[in-house]
Write a protein that holds these residues in place. Sequence first.
Motif, mmCIF file in Angstrom:
data_model
loop_
_atom_site.group_PDB
_atom_site.id
_atom_site.type_symbol
_atom_site.label_atom_id
_atom_site.label_comp_id
_atom_site.label_asym_id
_atom_site.label_seq_id
_atom_site.Cartn_x
_atom_site.Cartn_y
_atom_site.Cartn_z
ATOM 1 N N MET A 147 -1.017 -1.679 -0.873
ATOM 2 C CA MET A 147 -1.074 -0.219 -0.691
ATOM 3 C C MET A 147 -0.822 0.161 0.769
ATOM 4 N N ARG A 148 -1.413 -0.568 1.697
ATOM 5 C CA ARG A 148 -1.175 -0.262 3.117
ATOM 6 C C ARG A 148 0.303 -0.412 3.462
ATOM 7 N N ASN A 149 0.950 -1.408 2.890
ATOM 8 C CA ASN A 149 2.373 -1.619 3.164
ATOM 9 C C ASN A 149 3.241 -0.498 2.594
ATOM 10 N N ARG A 150 2.741 0.223 1.628
ATOM 11 C CA ARG A 150 3.472 1.344 1.031
ATOM 12 C C ARG A 150 3.249 2.642 1.808
ATOM 13 N N ALA A 151 2.261 2.635 2.692
ATOM 14 C CA ALA A 151 1.817 3.851 3.374
ATOM 15 C C ALA A 151 2.788 4.301 4.454
ATOM 16 N N ARG A 154 0.428 2.974 8.038
ATOM 17 C CA ARG A 154 -0.313 1.789 7.582
ATOM 18 C C ARG A 154 -1.649 1.614 8.296
ATOM 19 N N ASP A 155 -1.655 1.830 9.609
ATOM 20 C CA ASP A 155 -2.855 1.568 10.406
ATOM 21 C C ASP A 155 -4.011 2.515 10.082
ATOM 22 N N ASP A 156 -3.706 3.735 9.689
ATOM 23 C CA ASP A 156 -4.751 4.722 9.425
ATOM 24 C C ASP A 156 -4.937 5.010 7.938
#
Length: 170
Positions: A147-151, A154-156
Amino acid sequence: MKRIRDAQKKLAATSKIQDSYIGNFLGLCSSYADKLESMSKLVSRKISAGQTDELLKLIKSGKFTDDQNDDFYKIFDNAFLDLYPDFVVEINKLLRPEEQLVVKNGQGLTPELRIYAFVRLGVEESTRISQILHYSVSTIYAYRNRMRNRAINRDDFDSDVMKIGRNFDL
């Protein structure tokens, strides 16, 4: 008078959320109490009939836990989406357009969305989420990284998820 009306509106909104939490919690407790009672009756019947091998096979098959997990997911998804009806839309705003999630009506949350629903509720530790959802910790890490990689950011991403539903003043 305007401040009093505003305070009354905020109090009513808070009361509605509280009622929803309590109702969902009681519904879940009642559901598990019923299931525990029926499981107890089944175990008693099987033992009385001398069918301990069949009972052991049934328990080892995972049928009980799978059914319980599915029921928990449905109840949780409905309760969470009742409290945060725009959750999927808001998550998708945090994702790149080509990476957005599609959830069909009545299907509930995907595992990724369910994990981030717990993050939104303040359960941020992957080990705790894995215990609640009966996934391995590595599965939780994998879903969260995916999910973070799709954001878009990503960091926040996790802190942005925590802000979902807080755009109204209580």
